[in-house]
Design a protein around this motif. Sequence first.
Motif, PDB file in Angstrom:
ATOM      1  N   ASN A 306       0.877  -1.277  -0.184  1.00  0.00           N
ATOM      2  CA  ASN A 306      -0.085   0.159   0.278  1.00  0.00           C
ATOM      3  C   ASN A 306       1.023   1.164  -0.010  1.00  0.00           C
ATOM      4  N   THR A 307       0.958   2.095  -0.988  1.00  0.00           N
ATOM      5  CA  THR A 307       1.731   3.111  -1.178  1.00  0.00           C
ATOM      6  C   THR A 307       0.941   4.559  -0.898  1.00  0.00           C
ATOM      7  N   ALA A 308      -0.372   4.295  -0.362  1.00  0.00           N
ATOM      8  CA  ALA A 308      -0.986   5.381  -0.252  1.00  0.00           C
ATOM      9  C   ALA A 308      -0.410   6.513   0.767  1.00  0.00           C
ATOM     10  N   ASP A 309       0.250   5.936   1.691  1.00  0.00           N
ATOM     11  CA  ASP A 309       1.084   6.819   2.837  1.00  0.00           C
ATOM     12  C   ASP A 309       2.438   6.189   3.090  1.00  0.00           C
ATOM     13  N   VAL A 311       5.132   3.339   2.213  1.00  0.00           N
ATOM     14  CA  VAL A 311       4.889   1.953   1.785  1.00  0.00           C
ATOM     15  C   VAL A 311       4.814   1.099   3.015  1.00  0.00           C
ATOM     16  N   VAL A 312       3.312   0.548   2.777  1.00  0.00           N
ATOM     17  CA  VAL A 312       3.184  -0.443   3.929  1.00  0.00           C
ATOM     18  C   VAL A 312       2.840  -1.695   3.541  1.00  0.00           C
ATOM     19  N   LEU A 313       3.223  -2.915   4.018  1.00  0.00           N
ATOM     20  CA  LEU A 313       3.310  -4.062   3.560  1.00  0.00           C
ATOM     21  C   LEU A 313       2.215  -5.001   4.444  1.00  0.00           C
ATOM     22  N   ASN A 314       1.276  -5.701   3.849  1.00  0.00           N
ATOM     23  CA  ASN A 314       0.465  -6.531   4.578  1.00  0.00           C
ATOM     24  C   ASN A 314      -0.347  -5.685   5.743  1.00  0.00           C
ATOM     25  N   THR A 318       0.425  -3.548  13.166  1.00  0.00           N
ATOM     26  CA  THR A 318      -0.669  -4.166  13.596  1.00  0.00           C
ATOM     27  C   THR A 318      -1.296  -5.273  13.121  1.00  0.00           C
ATOM     28  N   ASN A 319      -1.176  -5.776  11.751  1.00  0.00           N
ATOM     29  CA  ASN A 319      -1.733  -6.702  10.912  1.00  0.00           C
ATOM     30  C   ASN A 319      -0.635  -7.765  10.688  1.00  0.00           C
ATOM     31  N   GLY A 320       0.644  -7.898  11.414  1.00  0.00           N
ATOM     32  CA  GLY A 320       1.645  -8.809  11.211  1.00  0.00           C
ATOM     33  C   GLY A 320       2.395  -8.236  10.086  1.00  0.00           C
ATOM     34  N   GLY A 321       2.350  -7.022   9.617  1.00  0.00           N
ATOM     35  CA  GLY A 321       2.973  -6.750   8.482  1.00  0.00           C
ATOM     36  C   GLY A 321       4.227  -5.658   8.731  1.00  0.00           C
ATOM     37  N   ALA A 322       4.307  -4.590   8.083  1.00  0.00           N
ATOM     38  CA  ALA A 322       5.382  -3.897   8.240  1.00  0.00           C
ATOM     39  C   ALA A 322       5.508  -2.460   7.235  1.00  0.00           C
ATOM     40  N   ALA A 323       6.260  -1.465   7.661  1.00  0.00           N
ATOM     41  CA  ALA A 323       6.321  -0.287   6.942  1.00  0.00           C
ATOM     42  C   ALA A 323       7.980   0.063   6.819  1.00  0.00           C
ATOM     43  N   VAL A 324       8.043   0.311   5.373  1.00  0.00           N
ATOM     44  CA  VAL A 324       9.434   0.667   4.887  1.00  0.00           C
ATOM     45  C   VAL A 324       9.694   2.015   5.927  1.00  0.00           C
TER      46      VAL A 324
END
Length: 626
Positions: A306-309, A311-314, A318-324
């Motif tokens: 998700n590149t809306a704000d 780069v957020v992954l999965n 809070t959802n088991g993902g990560a942010a760049v």
Amino acid sequence: MKGFSKILKVTLASLLLINFSCSDDDGPDMPENMESNVVEAAQATSSLSTLVAALQKADESTNNNFVTNLSDETAVYTVLAPSNDAFANLLNRLDGFDSLDDFNSQQLQDLLATILSYHVVSGTAVTSAQLTDGSSVETIQGESLAVGVGSNVTFTDAAGETATVTEADVIVSNGVVHIIDKVVLPQAAIDALEGVLLNSITDLAIDTPTLSNLVAALQAANGDLPTVLAGEGPFTVFAPTDNAFAAFLEANDYENLAAVPVDVLTQVLLNHVVTGTNLSTDLTTGYVSTLATSGPEDAALSMFINTADGVVLNGGLTNGGAAVTSSDIKASNGIVHIVDGVIALPNIVNHAVANPDLTELVGSLTADGNTTFTNLLSDAMTDFTVFAPVNSAFTSFENPNMNDINDILSNHVISGTAAFEANLSNSYANTAATNTDGDALSIYINTDDGVKLNGTSTVAAADIVATNGVIHAVDTVIDLPTVVTFATADPNFSSLVGALTAEGQPDFVSTLSTANGTTPAPFTVFAPINDAFNALTEVPSGDALTAVLNHHVISESNIVSGDLSDGLVSPATLEGDTLTFSIDGSNVTITDGSGNMDIGIIAVDVQAANGVIHAINKVMIPDTTN
């Protein structure tokens, strides 16, 4: 060229080494009938066009004269000729270099000459048969290349990088050419390129203090992983920091990395790697496949970016993902982006939550604190196929039959199998929704033009892979089916639909759409396929057709295959006659009202919310004498 600020130091001695020379005794020892010299042969070989351009670029410096020297018919050379791909790989390793045009000063052109001269042996034409394992060759640059002879001939440079000969012994008029798959670098060039020559992803991680846990995890998980990420790639790696690994271990009750099962750790790490060189500017909102193969049938897991704000992954932490947190760290074989979390292997719920186009679905699944679906679709022991309506599908859905939303949502889930798009065909499957008797509702999948469900909903994005199944995003909410739904959706029943809607016939569609629990529903329909109608000498019309169609429907009964027995006489059809069933092993035949005994049931238990359909191979005829 951008970002090349370090002053390159090329000594006068190294520049002098590029001057080609050979004694009068060094005449050509190749066959005299060879017409092309080294340069002409390279110019005639499409895979060596970058080498030709590199020779010309180096010659833009007044210190160099490659083209003339390598065209000299009185000299003899052994040339290791890097392919176009080899030069592309070199440019990828040089931070700030996009093309040979970036060698745009005399100093850089002389550096290019230093590299090129490391590929030339003067005074002899050495064929592959003359090379021995463990030996070395002295180049005109002044440094040696180590020779390896095995299944392939290789040359190893000062950096320990190995080039493989892909085409050996190209004989030319003034020597021999061996085409190689990598540009080899002498120590003089490596020193000059300090700060510009990129490391592999593995070396970059080793040299980055905040990635020490990642390096340790790579080594603990699978001994081959560091080697894989040091390979050609290219790869894009989302690299968790040491703090991210610490949080991962704590959240999963692991004392240390050694406590994580090797197979689990391997898949988690591979879930951070995608193929290709993906700069942050290349990333767009959508799904990519990782190298983790924890999906059903060892399918590669999907990752939602998700590149809306940023780069957020999965879906983020809070959802088991990560942010760049730090992007576009260039390596020789790809790109590294630093992330703030270890990206967990996603299940179906994780994917649904991560995708902002599925927020309406998630809201419906969890309305009023409902955990039924989140618990079900988080089950790691069962595979699921989920047809997930996008937000616009929910917005336009008016629930015309006022069906319970939980039943509708259940009708989008197939439990017990992960049906990938390539494996779908025109067929029925059972969903998690049931009728009032507890019979699983059917869903009809049609793949004639894309993938369509129950004739109304189309798959817009297929094969979003989770650890416990696969998601297909659909453009329409799939309402609970009636028997009419399946008759109109399944092309095998098109003749039946034509008869039901023929001019002068009663409103069969309205009748057979009656909601369950409302008279005359539910229905048991014995539906003739198209071939059954085609076999009729003449299709009846008017009242005769009405009687025939009514003879295929039993009202106020949901008779499934398990209810049938040998000799069973059915309740009266809407026409008034009964049907008699015969069972021989797995074969079920029907005797109709007029005594025809060879009517076969060829497909059973197409279950709708208001009844069930069984496909038959002949049109049943009622008793015309009563």
